[in-house]
Design an enzyme around this catalytic site. Structure first.
Site, PDB file in Angstrom:
ATOM      1  CG  HIS A  45     -24.026  -7.126 -40.746  1.00 21.65           C
ATOM      2  ND1 HIS A  45     -24.329  -7.991 -41.793  1.00 21.65           N
ATOM      3  CD2 HIS A  45     -25.156  -7.005 -40.013  1.00 21.65           C
ATOM      4  CE1 HIS A  45     -25.596  -8.360 -41.692  1.00 21.65           C
ATOM      5  NE2 HIS A  45     -26.137  -7.777 -40.616  1.00 21.65           N
ATOM      6  CG  HIS A 132     -26.250 -11.076 -31.672  1.00 22.13           C
ATOM      7  ND1 HIS A 132     -27.251 -10.228 -31.243  1.00 22.13           N
ATOM      8  CD2 HIS A 132     -26.701 -11.613 -32.825  1.00 22.13           C
ATOM      9  CE1 HIS A 132     -28.260 -10.269 -32.096  1.00 22.13           C
ATOM     10  NE2 HIS A 132     -27.944 -11.103 -33.079  1.00 22.13           N
TER      11      HIS A 132
HETATM   12  P1  ATP Z   1     -32.037 -13.886 -44.622  1.00 23.91           P
HETATM   13  O1  ATP Z   1     -33.268 -13.154 -44.102  1.00 23.91           O
HETATM   14  O2  ATP Z   1     -32.120 -14.287 -46.069  1.00 23.91           O
HETATM   15  O3  ATP Z   1     -31.567 -14.978 -43.705  1.00 23.91           O
HETATM   16  P2  ATP Z   1     -30.464 -11.786 -43.457  1.00 23.91           P
HETATM   17  O4  ATP Z   1     -31.266 -12.028 -42.214  1.00 23.91           O
HETATM   18  O5  ATP Z   1     -28.986 -11.747 -43.350  1.00 23.91           O
HETATM   19  O6  ATP Z   1     -30.848 -12.802 -44.603  1.00 23.91           O
HETATM   20  P3  ATP Z   1     -32.066  -9.475 -43.645  1.00 23.91           P
HETATM   21  O7  ATP Z   1     -33.266 -10.317 -43.269  1.00 23.91           O
HETATM   22  O8  ATP Z   1     -32.248  -8.416 -44.671  1.00 23.91           O
HETATM   23  O9  ATP Z   1     -30.894 -10.417 -44.117  1.00 23.91           O
HETATM   24  O10 ATP Z   1     -31.514  -8.834 -42.320  1.00 23.91           O
HETATM   25  C1  ATP Z   1     -30.444  -7.899 -42.337  1.00 23.91           C
HETATM   26  C2  ATP Z   1     -29.847  -7.852 -40.945  1.00 23.91           C
HETATM   27  O11 ATP Z   1     -30.849  -7.475 -39.990  1.00 23.91           O
HETATM   28  C3  ATP Z   1     -29.312  -9.199 -40.447  1.00 23.91           C
HETATM   29  O12 ATP Z   1     -28.217  -8.948 -39.587  1.00 23.91           O
HETATM   30  C4  ATP Z   1     -30.448  -9.764 -39.641  1.00 23.91           C
HETATM   31  O13 ATP Z   1     -30.007 -10.659 -38.646  1.00 23.91           O
HETATM   32  C5  ATP Z   1     -31.032  -8.506 -39.029  1.00 23.91           C
HETATM   33  N1  ATP Z   1     -32.463  -8.687 -38.812  1.00 23.91           N
HETATM   34  C6  ATP Z   1     -33.361  -9.135 -39.701  1.00 23.91           C
HETATM   35  N2  ATP Z   1     -34.593  -9.165 -39.197  1.00 23.91           N
HETATM   36  C7  ATP Z   1     -34.490  -8.714 -37.946  1.00 23.91           C
HETATM   37  C8  ATP Z   1     -35.424  -8.496 -36.888  1.00 23.91           C
HETATM   38  N3  ATP Z   1     -36.712  -8.740 -37.016  1.00 23.91           N
HETATM   39  N4  ATP Z   1     -34.945  -8.009 -35.724  1.00 23.91           N
HETATM   40  C9  ATP Z   1     -33.631  -7.744 -35.573  1.00 23.91           C
HETATM   41  N5  ATP Z   1     -32.707  -7.914 -36.522  1.00 23.91           N
HETATM   42  C10 ATP Z   1     -33.112  -8.398 -37.688  1.00 23.91           C
END
Ligand code: ATP
Ligand code: MG
Length: 189
Positions: A45, A132
């Site tokens: 996404h 992105h």
């Molecule tokens: P994992 O943390 O297990 O790798 P994930 O990153 O896909 O999984 P989440 O950490 O819940 O899952 O993040 C959900 C979405 O938000 C993802 O698209 C992730 O890249 C984005 N995201 C997570 N943390 C941040 C952050 N600190 N700043 C910007 N975007 C974020």
């Protein structure tokens, strides 16, 4: 006790674009080199705002504010093109696919979404938004210069809503579920 929910706001990509990215991952998987943990295409996404762990009250308020703002933004056509890495291909932590068509519109939409969420108490990130689609992550910074040189272009697809997602992190990776889908404005004018 207050139950917290890990949440984020994103736009979704078409099933066609998902298949095209799955093909791309197949090609990248054959590139020798650094260990990238590729994202499962069905989970991909384009994140507009990461909310973190938030309360039920916050989520209710966020839904209302998002529903106010999304009709101010028109349905848009998006096309994904090219690969890149953050913070740089030589020391990558995140590998992504960029946006070609629809970039200005999605930036405007993100600004509107952030403004709406601020009014619900969200503290936005300081760094500027760079649209992105994350396709891979590295535990340690690695050189993905070869991988990001691969050509990629998705089909153009329609983005007609913004989705509020819940994320549950687990040993098998994250699981996402939709808490709300807020439609963009249809048609001209
Ligand atoms: P994992 O943390 O297990 O790798 P994930 O990153 O896909 O999984 P989440 O950490 O819940 O899952 O993040 C959900 C979405 O938000 C993802 O698209 C992730 O890249 C984005 N995201 C997570 N943390 C941040 C952050 N600190 N700043 C910007 N975007 C974020
Ligand atoms: Mg994460």
């Amino acid at each position: 006790m207050t139950e917290l929910t890990r949440a984020f706001v994103a736009v979704e990509i078409s099933e066609g674009a998902r298949r095209q990215i799955a093909d791309l991952l197949g090609r990248l998987g054959r590139e020798p080199g650094v260990p990238v943990r590729w994202v499962r295409p069905e989970l991909m996404h384009l994140t507009l705002a990461f909310l973190g762990e938030v309360s039920g009250d916050f989520l209710e308020s966020a839904k209302v504010r998002l529903a106010d703002v999304t009709p101010q933004h028109r349905v848009l056509t998006m096309q994904l093109r090219g690969l890149g890495a953050f913070p740089s291909p030589a020391r990558a932590r995140v590998v992504w696919v960029g946006t070609e068509q629809g970039k200005d519109e999605v930036c405007a939409l993100q600004a509107g979404v952030v403004k709406a969420l601020r009014s619900a108490g969200y503290q936005p990130e300081r760094r500027p938004f760079s649209p992105h689609l994350t396709i891979g992550r590295l535990r340690e910074p690695g050189d993905v210069s070869r991988a990001v040189a691969v050509q990629f272009e998705s089909e153009p697809f329609t983005v007609d809503s913004v989705v509020l997602f819940r994320s549950v992190l687990g040993p098998g990776g994250p699981a996402y579920s939709r808490l709300a889908e807020l439609p963009l404005r249809k048609g001209q004018g």
